[in-house]
Design a protein around this motif. Sequence first.
Motif, short mmCIF file in Angstrom:
data_model
loop_
_atom_site.label_atom_id
_atom_site.label_comp_id
_atom_site.label_asym_id
_atom_site.label_seq_id
_atom_site.Cartn_x
_atom_site.Cartn_y
_atom_site.Cartn_z
N ALA A 1 45.27 35.30 36.43
CA ALA A 1 45.23 34.22 37.43
C ALA A 1 46.62 33.99 38.02
O ALA A 1 46.76 33.76 39.22
CB ALA A 1 44.67 32.94 36.80
N ALA A 2 47.64 34.06 37.17
CA ALA A 2 49.02 33.89 37.66
C ALA A 2 49.42 35.02 38.60
O ALA A 2 50.07 34.79 39.63
CB ALA A 2 49.98 33.81 36.47
N VAL A 3 49.01 36.24 38.28
CA VAL A 3 49.29 37.38 39.17
C VAL A 3 48.57 37.19 40.49
O VAL A 3 49.15 37.38 41.58
CB VAL A 3 48.88 38.71 38.49
N ASP A 4 47.29 36.81 40.45
CA ASP A 4 46.52 36.61 41.67
C ASP A 4 47.12 35.50 42.54
O ASP A 4 47.08 35.58 43.77
CB ASP A 4 45.06 36.30 41.35
N ALA A 5 47.67 34.47 41.91
CA ALA A 5 48.28 33.37 42.67
C ALA A 5 49.61 33.80 43.31
O ALA A 5 49.96 33.31 44.38
CB ALA A 5 48.51 32.17 41.75
N ALA A 6 50.31 34.72 42.69
CA ALA A 6 51.64 35.10 43.17
C ALA A 6 51.63 36.31 44.10
O ALA A 6 52.51 36.44 44.94
CB ALA A 6 52.55 35.38 41.98
N TYR A 7 50.65 37.19 43.96
CA TYR A 7 50.66 38.46 44.70
C TYR A 7 49.30 38.74 45.33
O TYR A 7 48.27 38.42 44.75
CB TYR A 7 51.01 39.63 43.76
N ASP A 8 49.33 39.37 46.48
CA ASP A 8 48.11 39.88 47.11
C ASP A 8 48.04 41.36 46.77
O ASP A 8 48.60 42.20 47.48
CB ASP A 8 48.17 39.65 48.62
N LEU A 9 47.38 41.69 45.66
CA LEU A 9 47.36 43.06 45.18
C LEU A 9 46.65 44.02 46.15
O LEU A 9 46.92 45.22 46.13
CB LEU A 9 46.71 43.14 43.80
N ASP A 10 45.77 43.50 46.99
CA ASP A 10 45.10 44.37 47.95
C ASP A 10 46.07 44.83 49.06
O ASP A 10 45.95 45.94 49.56
CB ASP A 10 43.90 43.67 48.57
#
Length: 117
Positions: A47-56
Motif C-alpha cells: 500500500a505504501a508503494v502504491d501510494a508513493a509510485y505509479d508502477l504502471d
Amino acid sequence: MLRRGPWKLVTSRAYPPQLFNLAQDPQELCNLADSERAAGTLAELEAAVDAAYDLDRLPGRVVADQKRRRLVERALCQGRRQAWHTSTLAHQERWFVRRGDAFPQVERRGYLTYPSS
C-alpha cells in the motif's frame, strides 16, 4: 524497493513480490511474501508503494530518463577534452591548487593580500 525498519519489499509489475526481514535474514535468503505470518506487513508495504509510485507508468519514465542521460553523455563526450589539473588558461593559474604546490604559496597568490613579515 521499499524498506521500513527490518522489512524490505522488492516489487515490480513483472515479477512476484519479495519480502525479507533483514534483522533475521540479512542475506535475503528467505522470501516471506507468501508467508501467512507476514501477510499484514506485505499488504502494508505494498500500500505504501502504491501510494508513493505509479508502477504502471514507472518503466516509461525510467526509459525516458535513460534516453536523456545518454543524450547528455554523448554531448559531453564531443570535442577535445582538457584536464583541468594539467593545463589552464593563463589567468586561471591562481585559481587552482596543483600537485606540488606548497599551501602558503597558494594562499599568497589568492585573493587576499598579506602583509610582509
